[in-house]
Design an enzyme around this catalytic site. Structure first.
Site, PDB file in Angstrom:
ATOM      1  CG  ASP A 192      -0.202  -0.095   2.549  1.00 35.00           C
ATOM      2  OD1 ASP A 192       0.840  -0.780   2.621  1.00 35.00           O
ATOM      3  OD2 ASP A 192      -0.654   0.542   3.520  1.00 35.00           O
ATOM      4  CD  GLU A 199       4.231   0.477   6.917  1.00 37.46           C
ATOM      5  OE1 GLU A 199       5.025   0.725   7.818  1.00 37.46           O
ATOM      6  OE2 GLU A 199       3.837   1.360   6.118  1.00 37.46           O
TER       7      GLU A 199
HETATM    8 ZN   LIG Z   1       6.784   2.164   4.018  1.00 36.02          ZN
END
Ligand SMILES: [Zn+2]
Length: 408
Positions: free
Chosen positions: A96, A158
């Site tokens: 992401d 993340e």
């Molecule tokens: Zn990163």
């Protein structure tokens, strides 16, 4: 094998052209399934076994665990490999990106564009660039060449809570446990073995509103809040005196008073007040223990008013990381790069991999200064050295025979 795969820049261009923005705001949160599909397609072509697992409660997000295992792996051999400390390697990156402001970019964030020796695009540095390089580094590898498993982990979410990394404990296949892991977050290819943790807590005090002319008509929440504030400042000084680690640029744990809100009108008794704080613990400080200490101290400071206090976590928080300098992957990273491992100021998914029993190194081709910025980019001259570096790790942990002395 892998003849059909695009070249490195094309791999990266395709990853960049596939949006996968993570946001805590559901309106801007896109999921990452298309990126996972791309990676799984390429890695299957290269002979990897691909496991795609959707995140609990977030079907639009998934982790990919792609494994290439030694051709004749049996459990005895796998045990032997892990005894020598060479039991395989995981190359890990999140799929992401953060959201972006296209109007501030010189070129389209979702179109890879090369100028002045740099590749521009959202995620080039943080960290689709690493994922493309990892695929490039494993091109042409055959299971017959391996003595220990090689895993590519592509994680979700993340940038907005690390739900992907937290889900690994449940979904990581028990028969493939590499002992070493490399996370390709941007460190300019310099080895990193430690970072602070992160916690965000909301402290709420309930009162009762009433007419300001008579304090007996209510219970003012702001007054006990002043005791909370003072106690936090005292606690901060104590933490600073108790914990110190000169390896960090800011060598002590920090506590920031970030947001406060309470009441509505000067002529009303304040009916509730809330304070948000951010805590950055050093390695060795356990988040749960800090939460318990915070609660005890505030309850003590509030006395009778303690029943009006509630504490909730604004995020699950990130544990701190410290991989020992003596861990095989840190030693190898220092040798291959010629630089001692250091600490960084940002948090990563590394503590979750450490919980799975891996020694974790953070090392990736990007520059942290241009992450989360308009015109995010990756230097073209970093590409080839990065591939060589990754292949060095793969050769050491997945391909070389175990040294003889370890057998005795
Ligand atoms: Zn990163």
């Amino acid at each position: 094998m892998g003849q059909e795969l695009p070249d490195l820049k094309q791999l990266l261009a395709e990853l960049i052209a596939t949006p996968s923005v993570s946001s805590v705001d559901p309106q801007h949160d896109q999921g990452n399934l298309a990126v996972i599909e791309l990676l799984a397609g390429w890695l299957e072509e290269l002979g990897f076994d691909c496991q795609v697992t959707n995140l609990p409660g977030q079907p639009h997000k998934a982790n990919l665990i792609a494994a290439l295992e030694p051709a004749a792996v049996d459990s005895a051999r796998a045990d032997n490999a892990s005894d020598t400390g060479r039991g395989g390697l995981a190359l890990c990156g999140h799929t992401d990106t953060v959201p972006c402001n296209p109007e501030l970019w010189q070129s389209d964030p979702f179109t890879l564009s090369e100028r002045d020796g740099r590749l521009y695009g959202l995620g080039t540095t943080d960290m689709k660039g690493f994922l493309a390089l990892a695929v490039e580094a494993v091109k042409g590898l055959a299971a017959e060449q391996l003595t220990a498993p090689l895993v590519l982990l592509a994680s979700a979410d993340e940038e907005s809570g690390m739900a992907g990394a937290r889900a690994l404990e449940q979904s990581w296949p028990t028969h493939i446990r590499p002992r070493q892991a490399l996370i390709g977050e941007p460190t300019a290819n310099l080895p990193v073995h430690m970072h602070k943790g992160m916690m965000m807590e909301a402290l709420h005090i309930a009162g009762r509103s009433g007419h300001s002319s008579n304090p007996e008509l209510g219970r003012n929440a702001l007054e006990p809040m002043t005791r909370v504030l003072q106690e936090l400042l005292d606690w901060r000084e104590e933490l600073r005196a108790r914990y110190r680690d000169e390896r960090f640029a800011v060598p002590y744990p920090t506590l920031n008073l970030g947001h406060i809100h309470g009441g509505d009108n000067p002529n009303r008794i304040c009916g509730s007040a809330e304070l948000h704080i951010d805590l950055r613990p050093l390695p060795g400080m356990a988040p749960e223990q800090l939460r318990a200490e915070l609660r005890d101290r505030l309850q003590g400071a509030l006395g009778d008013a303690a029943t009006d206090l509630t504490i909730r976590s604004l995020s699950v928080g990130q544990p701190p990381l410290e991989t020992p300098r003596s861990a095989p992957i840190i030693e190898l990273a220092e040798r291959l790069t010629g630089h001692p491992a250091k600490a960084v100021a940002f948090a990563t998914e590394a503590p979750y991999l450490a919980e799975l029993g891996m020694d974790v190194l953070v090392l990736g081709p990007g520059d942290i200064e241009c992450a989360h910025q308009p015109d995010e980019s990756l230097a073209v001259e970093r590409l080839q050295p990065s591939i060589e570096l990754l292949r060095g790790f793969i050769r050491h942990f997945c391909m070389e025979e175990a040294p003889n002395h370890a057998a005795g």
